[in-house]
Write an enzyme that holds these catalytic residues in place. Sequence first.
Site, PDB file in Angstrom:
ATOM      1  N   ASP A  22      24.089  -1.871  30.247  1.00 17.51           N
ATOM      2  CA  ASP A  22      25.183  -0.917  30.030  1.00 17.51           C
ATOM      3  C   ASP A  22      24.849   0.062  28.905  1.00 17.51           C
ATOM      4  O   ASP A  22      24.100  -0.272  27.986  1.00 17.51           O
ATOM      5  CB  ASP A  22      26.469  -1.698  29.703  1.00 17.51           C
ATOM      6  CG  ASP A  22      27.719  -0.866  29.914  1.00 17.51           C
ATOM      7  OD1 ASP A  22      27.632   0.230  30.501  1.00 17.51           O
ATOM      8  OD2 ASP A  22      28.802  -1.317  29.494  1.00 17.51           O
ATOM      9  N   ASN A  70      31.445   0.609  40.730  1.00 19.17           N
ATOM     10  CA  ASN A  70      30.697   1.834  40.413  1.00 19.17           C
ATOM     11  C   ASN A  70      30.733   2.858  41.562  1.00 19.17           C
ATOM     12  O   ASN A  70      30.454   4.042  41.353  1.00 19.17           O
ATOM     13  CB  ASN A  70      29.242   1.535  40.039  1.00 19.17           C
ATOM     14  CG  ASN A  70      29.071   0.877  38.684  1.00 19.17           C
ATOM     15  OD1 ASN A  70      28.152   0.101  38.465  1.00 19.17           O
ATOM     16  ND2 ASN A  70      29.953   1.192  37.728  1.00 19.17           N
TER      17      ASN A  70
HETATM   18  C1  IPE Z   1      28.922  -2.812  34.634  1.00 16.51           C
HETATM   19  O1  IPE Z   1      28.928  -1.684  33.820  1.00 16.51           O
HETATM   20  C2  IPE Z   1      28.115  -2.555  35.858  1.00 16.51           C
HETATM   21  C3  IPE Z   1      26.700  -2.329  35.635  1.00 16.51           C
HETATM   22  C4  IPE Z   1      26.052  -2.407  34.512  1.00 16.51           C
HETATM   23  C5  IPE Z   1      25.950  -2.013  36.822  1.00 16.51           C
HETATM   24  P1  IPE Z   1      30.133  -0.644  33.812  1.00 16.51           P
HETATM   25  O2  IPE Z   1      29.839   0.351  32.780  1.00 16.51           O
HETATM   26  O3  IPE Z   1      30.386  -0.143  35.182  1.00 16.51           O
HETATM   27  O4  IPE Z   1      31.355  -1.601  33.391  1.00 16.51           O
HETATM   28  P2  IPE Z   1      32.794  -1.265  32.838  1.00 16.51           P
HETATM   29  O5  IPE Z   1      33.484  -0.489  33.906  1.00 16.51           O
HETATM   30  O6  IPE Z   1      32.652  -0.481  31.590  1.00 16.51           O
HETATM   31  O7  IPE Z   1      33.416  -2.599  32.597  1.00 16.51           O
HETATM   32  C1  IPE Z   2      25.167   1.382  32.913  1.00 19.07           C
HETATM   33  O1  IPE Z   2      25.414   2.460  32.088  1.00 19.07           O
HETATM   34  C2  IPE Z   2      24.591   1.799  34.244  1.00 19.07           C
HETATM   35  C3  IPE Z   2      25.504   1.639  35.371  1.00 19.07           C
HETATM   36  C4  IPE Z   2      26.699   1.146  35.337  1.00 19.07           C
HETATM   37  C5  IPE Z   2      25.009   2.090  36.661  1.00 19.07           C
HETATM   38  P1  IPE Z   2      26.759   3.299  32.187  1.00 19.07           P
HETATM   39  O2  IPE Z   2      26.547   4.386  33.175  1.00 19.07           O
HETATM   40  O3  IPE Z   2      27.907   2.427  32.463  1.00 19.07           O
HETATM   41  O4  IPE Z   2      26.859   3.905  30.733  1.00 19.07           O
HETATM   42  P2  IPE Z   2      28.158   4.035  29.829  1.00 19.07           P
HETATM   43  O5  IPE Z   2      28.806   2.697  29.773  1.00 19.07           O
HETATM   44  O6  IPE Z   2      29.032   5.043  30.469  1.00 19.07           O
HETATM   45  O7  IPE Z   2      27.632   4.473  28.500  1.00 19.07           O
HETATM   46 MG    MG Z   3      29.172   1.377  31.284  1.00 23.26          MG
END
Ligand code: IPE
Ligand code: IPE
Ligand code: MG
Length: 250
Positions: A22, A70
């Site tokens: 993340d 996602n």
């Molecule tokens: C969780 O991350 C999913 C992945 C890392 C693929 P998100 O960034 O989507 O999670 P939330 O929505 O902040 O909980």
């Molecule tokens: C994790 O990084 C990757 C995926 C969930 C695909 P994020 O895209 O969630 O990054 P933040 O949480 O918005 O910084």
């Molecule tokens: Mg995230």
Amino acid sequence: MGELLQGINLQNVPNHIAIIMDGNGRWAKGKGMQRVFGHKNALTAVREAVAGASDIGAKFITLYAFSTENWNRPKLEVDALMSLLVSSLKKELPGFQENGIKINSIGNTEQLPKKAQKVLAEVIDATKDNTTITLTFALSYGAREEIVNAIKNISKKVVNNELDIEKINEKIINNHLYTFNLPDVDLMIRTSGEQRISNFLLWQMAYAELYFTEVLWPDFRREHLFEAIINYQNRERRFGKTSEQVTENE
Ligand code: IPE
Ligand code: IPE
Ligand code: MG
């Protein structure tokens, strides 16, 4: 890094490490860039995490790459993630072979674009005999959806008289999850400072040790993994027993 590695007890390594990768979006924002720039810069971290896990002899590493939730992101970002998936899998295949990495996937992968499904199937097939470490990508993965599917499939067997209700146990449930061929998670790491599970491996993490780090995923390196391992090794996994019982059995 070498020092950190020396601090690791190779007799007590988590067999299965799961990571919620993340913070890509925030990493990019911090550099004044678009979110997708963060996703593009996540590949080094993936390589480092897998190499680090392999260095210490962990046999399974599972990376949360795309959740069922996602799909609700802007189409532009979803499309970019899907094309990155395709290009990265192609690019990394020689490395997977060289390092004995067996690729596996969990999730509702039928929802992925056809191209991604094809490349994923090819990479899984090409690496199926590798034995150093199993790298599982959670793609279009949601733990609740996984459990719903398991319940449906088990129910079908009961209705068709292939399975007696009284025979349903934890093992049977396990066998109907996407992770039927994976052991329970020992250590779950989440980057970027968020302290939640976000619908990842709910059943499989029942007794996992949880580790949260502020590091944003594109900055994650082997040394960060080793820090997590050392932290894990300083914990006592009691599985419901008393500390005395656990120490006695060592
Ligand atoms: C969780 O991350 C999913 C992945 C890392 C693929 P998100 O960034 O989507 O999670 P939330 O929505 O902040 O909980
Ligand atoms: C994790 O990084 C990757 C995926 C969930 C695909 P994020 O895209 O969630 O990054 P933040 O949480 O918005 O910084
Ligand atoms: Mg995230």
